[in-house]
Design an enzyme around this catalytic site. Structure first.
Site, mmCIF file in Angstrom:
data_model
loop_
_atom_site.group_PDB
_atom_site.id
_atom_site.type_symbol
_atom_site.label_atom_id
_atom_site.label_comp_id
_atom_site.label_asym_id
_atom_site.label_seq_id
_atom_site.Cartn_x
_atom_site.Cartn_y
_atom_site.Cartn_z
ATOM 1 N N ARG A 106 0.788 -1.219 0.000
ATOM 2 C CA ARG A 106 0.000 0.000 0.000
ATOM 3 C C ARG A 106 0.825 1.278 0.000
ATOM 4 O O ARG A 106 0.598 2.187 -0.794
ATOM 5 C CB ARG A 106 -0.917 0.056 1.240
ATOM 6 C CG ARG A 106 -2.174 -0.733 1.131
ATOM 7 C CD ARG A 106 -2.533 -1.349 2.469
ATOM 8 N NE ARG A 106 -1.557 -2.352 2.777
ATOM 9 C CZ ARG A 106 -1.648 -3.622 2.363
ATOM 10 N NH1 ARG A 106 -2.696 -4.007 1.703
ATOM 11 N NH2 ARG A 106 -0.702 -4.500 2.632
ATOM 12 N N THR A 107 1.778 1.376 0.907
ATOM 13 C CA THR A 107 2.460 2.652 1.100
ATOM 14 C C THR A 107 3.272 3.023 -0.144
ATOM 15 O O THR A 107 3.175 4.140 -0.651
ATOM 16 C CB THR A 107 3.363 2.594 2.348
ATOM 17 O OG1 THR A 107 2.596 2.058 3.427
ATOM 18 C CG2 THR A 107 3.883 3.964 2.710
ATOM 19 N N LYS A 109 26.366 -4.009 -0.568
ATOM 20 C CA LYS A 109 27.840 -3.891 -0.637
ATOM 21 C C LYS A 109 28.384 -3.180 0.593
ATOM 22 O O LYS A 109 29.578 -2.950 0.708
ATOM 23 C CB LYS A 109 28.238 -3.106 -1.886
ATOM 24 C CG LYS A 109 27.759 -3.697 -3.194
ATOM 25 C CD LYS A 109 28.059 -2.731 -4.345
ATOM 26 C CE LYS A 109 27.150 -2.974 -5.524
ATOM 27 N NZ LYS A 109 27.149 -1.845 -6.454
ATOM 28 N N ARG A 149 11.175 3.645 3.738
ATOM 29 C CA ARG A 149 10.768 2.638 4.750
ATOM 30 C C ARG A 149 12.020 1.846 5.136
ATOM 31 O O ARG A 149 12.792 1.439 4.264
ATOM 32 C CB ARG A 149 9.704 1.698 4.209
ATOM 33 C CG ARG A 149 9.431 0.548 5.202
ATOM 34 C CD ARG A 149 8.228 -0.247 4.858
ATOM 35 N NE ARG A 149 7.000 0.512 5.083
ATOM 36 C CZ ARG A 149 5.776 0.018 4.956
ATOM 37 N NH1 ARG A 149 5.613 -1.248 4.613
ATOM 38 N NH2 ARG A 149 4.713 0.764 5.163
ATOM 39 N N HIS A 163 4.641 5.640 11.689
ATOM 40 C CA HIS A 163 4.179 5.550 10.292
ATOM 41 C C HIS A 163 3.184 6.705 10.118
ATOM 42 O O HIS A 163 1.976 6.497 10.027
ATOM 43 C CB HIS A 163 3.527 4.192 10.061
ATOM 44 C CG HIS A 163 3.295 3.825 8.631
ATOM 45 N ND1 HIS A 163 3.434 4.714 7.578
ATOM 46 C CD2 HIS A 163 2.926 2.630 8.060
ATOM 47 C CE1 HIS A 163 3.143 4.098 6.439
ATOM 48 N NE2 HIS A 163 2.848 2.831 6.712
#
Ligand code: CP
Length: 299
Positions: free
Chosen positions: A48-49, A78, A99, A127
């Protein structure tokens, strides 16, 4: 430049301004973000986000560059630090949606970024844009936010959407909160302190008997398997609160069931067709709110 890191940075006036713009969507043919680029950097999975932010940008004429599964598919593998990644990506984009599994990661990114950073979930922290869309859902589906009685259910220790939603609710009057969780998954002291500081009425329980019948909003959440230290601890907690038609029938008239999604087994599929179930609509409101937020930050 304005970073969006935590629910605490919003006041009621700003929230209402964002909602007023969200109310005007969809507008056809308007491209206020033409020429702007959004970078979505996701070190944790999302449906969703990430997709709603990207859609919100594209629908307003902007462009998107995107890294999903950044732990494996970016130069993080890396050994590149988050800070170094941001120092590079801010040259390529006008805004970064991040995120990350670590609490505080968005603030670390913001500290080195020359463009706005939006916290799209930092571990078990915050959030904030989910909280905005949750509040927008309540406003639309209940018709008001002042005076509501909300029950937040499930993994309140790890559920960052609840942490942010409770932060936004502190700006509204006469809100009453019931926090329902297993003893081991109670909300953190920081959130409890925020509620106390803002004189929000709240109680904590381990069972939802007596609450289902009175709440205007049941905000159901997933037990977050990925945040548990051991499989044994997760097994003990999962399936504690499963909302079926039987529980939904106990809810008062006009009450709604919300969930930030994804769900696992905490709402039975049979509930989806009931009028109380607004969680898929809630995900749709996310697009409108994120469109408004991007316009505010970039327009
Ligand atoms: N509600 C939410 O954050 O969903 P995603 O994890 O799919 O983005």
């Amino acid at each position: 430049m304005e970073h969006i890191l935590s629910a605490e940075q919003f006041d009621r006036k700003t929230i209402e301004e964002i909602f007023t713009v969200a109310d005007t969507f969809p507008k056809s043919g308007e491209t206020p973000l033409s020429g702007k680029i959004l970078a979505s950097l996701f070190y944790e999975p999302s449906t969703r986000t990430r997709l709603s932010f990207e859609s919100a940008m594209l629908r307003q004429g902007g462009g998107v560059i995107s890294v999903e599964n950044a732990n494996d598919s970016s130069s993080a593998i890396k050994g590149e630090t988050l800070e170094d990644t941001i120092r590079v990506v801010h040259h390529y984009a006008d805004i970064i949606v991040l995120r990350h599994p670590e609490r505080g990661a968005a603030a670390r990114a913001a500290a080195v970024s020359q463009v706005p950073v939006i916290n799209a979930g930092d571990g078990a922290g915050q959030h904030p844009t989910q909280a905005l869309l949750d509040l927008y859902t309540i406003r639309h589906e209940i018709g008001k936010i002042d005076g509501i009685r909300i029950a937040c259910v499930g993994d309140l220790r790890n559920g960052r959407t609840v942490h942010s939603l409770l932060g936004l609710l502190t700006h509204y009057d006469d809100v009453s909160v019931t926090l329902i969780s297993p003893e081991t998954l109670r909300i953190g002291d920081d959130i409890r302190a925020t509620l106390t500081e803002h004189h929000v009425m709240f109680e904590e329980m381990t069972a939802w008997d007596g609450v289902l019948e009175k709440a205007d909003v049941i905000y159901q959440t997933r037990i977050q398997k990925e945040r548990f230290g051991s499989a044994e601890e997760y097994e003990k907690a999962k399936g504690t609160y499963v909302l079926t038609q039987k529980e939904a029938a106990r809810m008062k008239k006009g009450a709604i069931i919300m969930h930030p999604l994804p769900r696992v087994d905490e709402i039975a599929p049979e509930v989806d067709a009931l009028p109380q179930a607004v969680y898929f609509k809630q995900a749709g409101y996310g697009l409108l709110v994120r469109m408004a937020l991007l316009q505010r930050l970039l327009g």
